[in-house]
Design an enzyme around this catalytic site. Structure first.
Site, PDB file in Angstrom:
ATOM      1  CD  GLU A  41      -2.744  -1.217   2.481  1.00 32.72           C
ATOM      2  OE1 GLU A  41      -3.579  -0.312   2.636  1.00 32.72           O
ATOM      3  OE2 GLU A  41      -2.565  -2.142   3.286  1.00 32.72           O
ATOM      4  CE1 TYR A  86      -7.143   4.029  -1.149  1.00 33.02           C
ATOM      5  CE2 TYR A  86      -6.952   1.827  -2.027  1.00 33.02           C
ATOM      6  CZ  TYR A  86      -7.038   2.678  -0.950  1.00 33.02           C
ATOM      7  OH  TYR A  86      -7.039   2.183   0.327  1.00 33.02           O
ATOM      8  CD  GLU A 132     -10.495  -4.990   6.063  1.00 31.53           C
ATOM      9  OE1 GLU A 132      -9.420  -4.375   6.142  1.00 31.53           O
ATOM     10  OE2 GLU A 132     -10.772  -5.797   5.147  1.00 31.53           O
ATOM     11  N   GLY A 166      -6.947   5.548   4.968  1.00 31.70           N
ATOM     12  CA  GLY A 166      -6.443   6.448   3.940  1.00 31.70           C
ATOM     13  C   GLY A 166      -6.920   7.874   4.148  1.00 31.70           C
TER      14      GLY A 166
END
Length: 324
Positions: free
Chosen positions: A33, A229, A283, A289
């Site tokens: 990431e 993204y 999760e 982000g």
């Protein structure tokens, strides 16, 4: 949409930038990431500087160790995403605890547990918190037997990655081996999970408050890495639930899940909601982000917190003395 009134998250604890001292904005690193982390870090850095905070970028943990050894920083804004080489698995947190350097977000326990999706599920289930049925895929396990146990369709993914890295949705037995091969490219155990058909939601956590829910509606079939993204046509509906009682119930579930995993400070909890209105925890993300597509900033705006203010408030979590 008109901002939601929520005075419990509207009062910053400090008003002077000097209260934070010299701040390292930790980003980049070597995880899968990295690019998302660099994007997040640049945005955070710009926001903190705009508020008068003495903030400087640091790329990765080795560079941070060197800078801390030289006494260049007083605290760390951690926006290092991911597991291997990242800042979300408890390793960085343990280092900073040992060095007595304040940092943002969850402590060692919450970071390590939340990064491990399998063990997070075990904690949730022990407390009666709803999460999709799953099977841990040990090395050499018969994935076809596991899929029959759960019943197709299923999701196969690494247990310790984020940002939809290595995730496959499997509807046919013939596609299972390829899904496992993809997930196995990443470190850690593999997880096969019941695929919940319904709406995808996320709930940001700031301090001890659950922000308004967001319903994610991708233009394509799934909310994958591209939709998260890169795509400009993903819809984000906030609040995500029109029914006030349902909205409060999902917020309460997310906050309970966050606390159960030992998480503190700020984060994001992902939830699926089936067609019958049942919620299922997926999760916890302990360093969400902060890109132009990211979800915690979108939810914060609904309670009147702009991006610069959000970054300030997240940095305030580093002022807390005790951690979970």
């Amino acid at each position: 949409m008109t901002p939601v009134s929520n005075p419990t998250v509207l009062a910053p604890r400090v008003t002077e930038p000097k209260a934070f001292g010299r701040v390292a904005v930790l980003m980049g690193g070597t995880s899968a990431e990295r690019e998302v982390s660099l994007d997040s870090g640049r945005n955070v850095l710009e926001a903190l500087r705009a508020r008068g905070i003495d903030a400087q970028p640091v790329d990765g943990i080795p560079a941070l160790i060197e800078a801390l050894g030289a006494g260049r920083f007083d605290r760390v804004f951690n926006i290092l995403h991911g597991n291997k080489g990242g800042g979300e698995d408890g390793t960085l947190q343990g280092l900073l605890e040992a060095l007595k350097v304040p940092y943002t977000g969850s402590g060692v326990l919450g970071s390590a547990l939340a990064m491990d999706k399998i063990r997070t599920k075990q904690v949730w289930l022990s407390l009666g918190l709803s999460t999709p049925r799953y099977v841990r895929l040990a090395k050499g396990a018969n994935v076809h037997d596991a899929a029959r146990e759960l019943g197709l369709p299923v999701i196969v993914k690494p247990s310790s990655e984020g940002s939809s890295v290595g995730v496959s949705r499997v509807f046919n037995d013939a596609d299972l081996d390829a899904a496992v091969e993809l997930a196995a490219r990443y470190p850690g155990e593999l997880l096969m999970e019941q695929l919940i058909v319904g709406g995808e939601y996320t709930v940001g956590i700031l301090g001890d408050v659950a922000l308004p829910t967001i319903r994610i509606v991708p233009a394509g079939e799934y909310y994958d890495y591209h939709a998260k993204y890169l795509a400009e046509d993903t819809q984000y509906l906030c609040p995500g639930l029109e029914d006030a009682a349902a909205e409060r119930a999902m917020q309460a579930l997310a906050l309970a899940a966050f606390r159960a995993a030992g998480c503190t400070g700020w984060g994001r909890v992902d939830v699926m909601r089936d067609k019958a209105g049942n919620n299922y925890l997926l999760e916890v993300n302990t360093a969400p982000g902060m890109t132009s597509h990211s979800l915690v900033p979108k939810a914060a705006r609904q309670v009147g917190i702009d991006f610069e203010d959000l970054c300030w408030r997240v940095l305030e979590t580093s002022l807390e003395a005790a951690r979970g």
